[in-house]
Design a protein around this motif. Structure first.
Motif, mmCIF file in Angstrom:
data_model
loop_
_atom_site.group_PDB
_atom_site.id
_atom_site.type_symbol
_atom_site.label_atom_id
_atom_site.label_comp_id
_atom_site.label_asym_id
_atom_site.label_seq_id
_atom_site.Cartn_x
_atom_site.Cartn_y
_atom_site.Cartn_z
ATOM 1 N N SER A 10 0.674 -1.204 -0.192
ATOM 2 C CA SER A 10 -0.216 -0.528 0.141
ATOM 3 C C SER A 10 1.040 1.323 0.006
ATOM 4 O O SER A 10 0.670 2.187 -0.481
ATOM 5 C CB SER A 10 -0.957 0.133 0.962
ATOM 6 O OG SER A 10 -0.076 0.256 2.279
ATOM 7 N N GLU A 11 1.455 1.311 0.912
ATOM 8 C CA GLU A 11 3.355 2.424 1.015
ATOM 9 C C GLU A 11 3.327 2.521 -0.745
ATOM 10 O O GLU A 11 3.136 3.780 -0.661
ATOM 11 C CB GLU A 11 4.177 2.151 1.853
ATOM 12 C CG GLU A 11 3.452 2.340 3.404
ATOM 13 C CD GLU A 11 3.025 3.594 3.670
ATOM 14 O OE1 GLU A 11 3.486 4.392 3.396
ATOM 15 O OE2 GLU A 11 2.202 3.829 4.039
ATOM 16 N N GLN A 12 3.885 2.132 -1.391
ATOM 17 C CA GLN A 12 4.517 1.967 -3.385
ATOM 18 C C GLN A 12 3.184 2.182 -3.700
ATOM 19 O O GLN A 12 3.435 3.189 -4.347
ATOM 20 C CB GLN A 12 4.651 0.873 -3.426
ATOM 21 C CG GLN A 12 5.455 0.794 -4.483
ATOM 22 C CD GLN A 12 6.019 -0.176 -5.171
ATOM 23 O OE1 GLN A 12 5.700 -1.578 -4.379
ATOM 24 N NE2 GLN A 12 6.841 -0.506 -6.436
ATOM 25 N N GLN A 13 1.629 2.145 -3.683
ATOM 26 C CA GLN A 13 0.855 2.527 -4.165
ATOM 27 C C GLN A 13 0.744 3.297 -4.106
ATOM 28 O O GLN A 13 0.680 4.525 -4.915
ATOM 29 C CB GLN A 13 0.063 1.277 -4.302
ATOM 30 C CG GLN A 13 -0.050 -0.119 -5.073
ATOM 31 C CD GLN A 13 -1.450 -0.797 -4.370
ATOM 32 O OE1 GLN A 13 -2.522 -0.819 -3.440
ATOM 33 N NE2 GLN A 13 -0.910 -2.117 -4.838
ATOM 34 N N HIS A 18 0.292 9.369 -6.190
ATOM 35 C CA HIS A 18 1.286 10.514 -5.225
ATOM 36 C C HIS A 18 1.787 11.461 -6.646
ATOM 37 O O HIS A 18 1.673 12.713 -6.959
ATOM 38 C CB HIS A 18 1.446 11.012 -4.074
ATOM 39 C CG HIS A 18 1.868 12.229 -3.397
ATOM 40 N ND1 HIS A 18 1.441 13.050 -3.360
ATOM 41 C CD2 HIS A 18 2.876 12.652 -3.467
ATOM 42 C CE1 HIS A 18 1.683 14.424 -3.500
ATOM 43 N NE2 HIS A 18 2.710 14.444 -3.156
ATOM 44 N N GLU A 19 2.633 10.755 -6.547
ATOM 45 C CA GLU A 19 3.677 11.274 -7.934
ATOM 46 C C GLU A 19 3.206 11.624 -9.647
ATOM 47 O O GLU A 19 3.365 12.189 -10.250
ATOM 48 C CB GLU A 19 5.151 9.684 -8.529
ATOM 49 C CG GLU A 19 6.032 10.462 -9.597
ATOM 50 C CD GLU A 19 7.282 9.425 -9.743
ATOM 51 O OE1 GLU A 19 7.470 9.444 -10.675
ATOM 52 O OE2 GLU A 19 7.289 8.680 -8.612
ATOM 53 N N ALA A 20 1.869 10.181 -9.857
ATOM 54 C CA ALA A 20 1.207 10.245 -10.970
ATOM 55 C C ALA A 20 0.062 11.460 -10.555
ATOM 56 O O ALA A 20 0.277 11.886 -11.598
ATOM 57 C CB ALA A 20 -0.262 9.143 -11.082
ATOM 58 N N GLU A 21 0.016 12.003 -9.563
ATOM 59 C CA GLU A 21 -1.600 12.920 -9.286
ATOM 60 C C GLU A 21 0.059 14.518 -10.020
ATOM 61 O O GLU A 21 -0.640 15.174 -10.745
ATOM 62 C CB GLU A 21 -1.731 13.050 -7.911
ATOM 63 C CG GLU A 21 -2.584 14.110 -8.377
ATOM 64 C CD GLU A 21 -3.310 13.725 -6.670
ATOM 65 O OE1 GLU A 21 -3.148 15.234 -5.657
ATOM 66 O OE2 GLU A 21 -3.889 13.170 -6.124
ATOM 67 N N GLN A 22 0.865 14.150 -9.054
ATOM 68 C CA GLN A 22 1.699 15.686 -9.485
ATOM 69 C C GLN A 22 2.642 15.861 -10.809
ATOM 70 O O GLN A 22 1.902 17.273 -11.419
ATOM 71 C CB GLN A 22 3.266 15.688 -8.240
ATOM 72 C CG GLN A 22 2.939 16.049 -7.695
ATOM 73 C CD GLN A 22 3.893 15.933 -6.540
ATOM 74 O OE1 GLN A 22 4.759 15.185 -7.093
ATOM 75 N NE2 GLN A 22 4.583 16.024 -5.335
ATOM 76 N N GLN A 23 2.593 14.672 -11.739
ATOM 77 C CA GLN A 23 2.584 14.508 -12.840
ATOM 78 C C GLN A 23 1.757 15.323 -13.576
ATOM 79 O O GLN A 23 2.035 16.225 -14.971
ATOM 80 C CB GLN A 23 3.322 13.369 -13.456
ATOM 81 C CG GLN A 23 4.619 13.002 -13.288
ATOM 82 C CD GLN A 23 4.543 11.802 -13.789
ATOM 83 O OE1 GLN A 23 4.434 10.552 -13.743
ATOM 84 N NE2 GLN A 23 6.544 11.332 -12.991
ATOM 85 N N ALA A 24 0.381 15.331 -13.372
ATOM 86 C CA ALA A 24 -0.886 15.830 -14.042
ATOM 87 C C ALA A 24 -0.799 16.624 -13.434
ATOM 88 O O ALA A 24 -1.317 17.805 -14.804
ATOM 89 C CB ALA A 24 -2.165 14.649 -14.220
ATOM 90 N N GLN A 25 -0.701 17.405 -12.525
ATOM 91 C CA GLN A 25 -1.370 18.986 -11.718
ATOM 92 C C GLN A 25 -0.589 19.909 -12.693
ATOM 93 O O GLN A 25 -0.633 20.979 -12.877
ATOM 94 C CB GLN A 25 -1.105 18.796 -10.647
ATOM 95 C CG GLN A 25 -2.234 18.108 -10.175
ATOM 96 C CD GLN A 25 -2.442 18.191 -8.853
ATOM 97 O OE1 GLN A 25 -1.509 18.339 -7.299
ATOM 98 N NE2 GLN A 25 -3.184 17.685 -7.664
ATOM 99 N N ALA A 26 1.054 19.536 -12.750
ATOM 100 C CA ALA A 26 1.597 20.869 -12.996
ATOM 101 C C ALA A 26 2.993 19.916 -14.302
ATOM 102 O O ALA A 26 3.995 20.376 -14.114
ATOM 103 C CB ALA A 26 2.810 20.984 -12.312
#
Length: 165
Positions: A10-13, A18-26
């Motif tokens: 779960s931590e890795q997921q 979170h990383e995918a969300e940051q890439q999509a936002q900025a």
């Protein structure tokens, strides 16, 4: 039984999400980072270090000149009446003030301060002119300080290695 939030993966997921969300936002931020170039660390110019050290040394010489003119007027070749301008007390004060200012400017040059370059050129020119007027009192020393002042001026006006016009 482990739940999806407490399971071993779960931590890795969560980190991947979170990383995918940051890439999509900025995406614009990434473009800016890609277009900027890294600044190279700048080393001190060899000429600036030389001029800073030399102006510091000439400043100390002028402080010694000032103290000598104030405390031992018999040290100089000519009497106070034979000087081109002023007397030994006035020259002592002039050399002390210029010497202290040169020492401060030399330290500023060694710390790469821009004000120190301009101030150093002005002070070196004033010292060279002053030693020209003080030439009768101590000719060899005055000629040496004039030559060192010219080197200081050259060292301060030489552009840095990677400077652009």
């Amino acid at each position: 039984m482990s739940s999806p939030q407490t399971g071993p993966g779960s931590e890795q997921q969560r980190a991947e999400a979170h990383e995918a969300e940051q890439q999509a936002q900025a995406p614009e931020q990434k473009k800016q980072w890609a277009m900027t170039s890294a600044q190279e660390p700048t080393a001190m110019s060899g000429w600036l270090a030389f001029a800073g050290s030399l102006i510091l040394l000439v400043g100390i010489f002028n402080i010694i000149d000032g103290l000598t003119a104030l405390l031992r007027t018999d040290y100089y070749i000519v009497g106070a009446g034979q000087l081109l301008v002023f007397n030994f007390v006035a020259w002592g004060v002039i050399w002390l003030v210029l010497g202290v200012l040169q020492v401060a400017t030399g330290v500023g040059c060694l710390y790469e301060k821009e004000w120190a370059r301009t101030t150093g050129v002005v002070l070196a020119a004033l010292v060279a002119i002053g030693h020209l007027a003080f030439l009768a009192a101590f000719p060899l020393w005055s000629l040496l300080v004039i030559a060192l002042s010219v080197l200081v001026i050259y060292g301060l006006v030489v552009p840095a290695e990677r400077a652009r016009a």
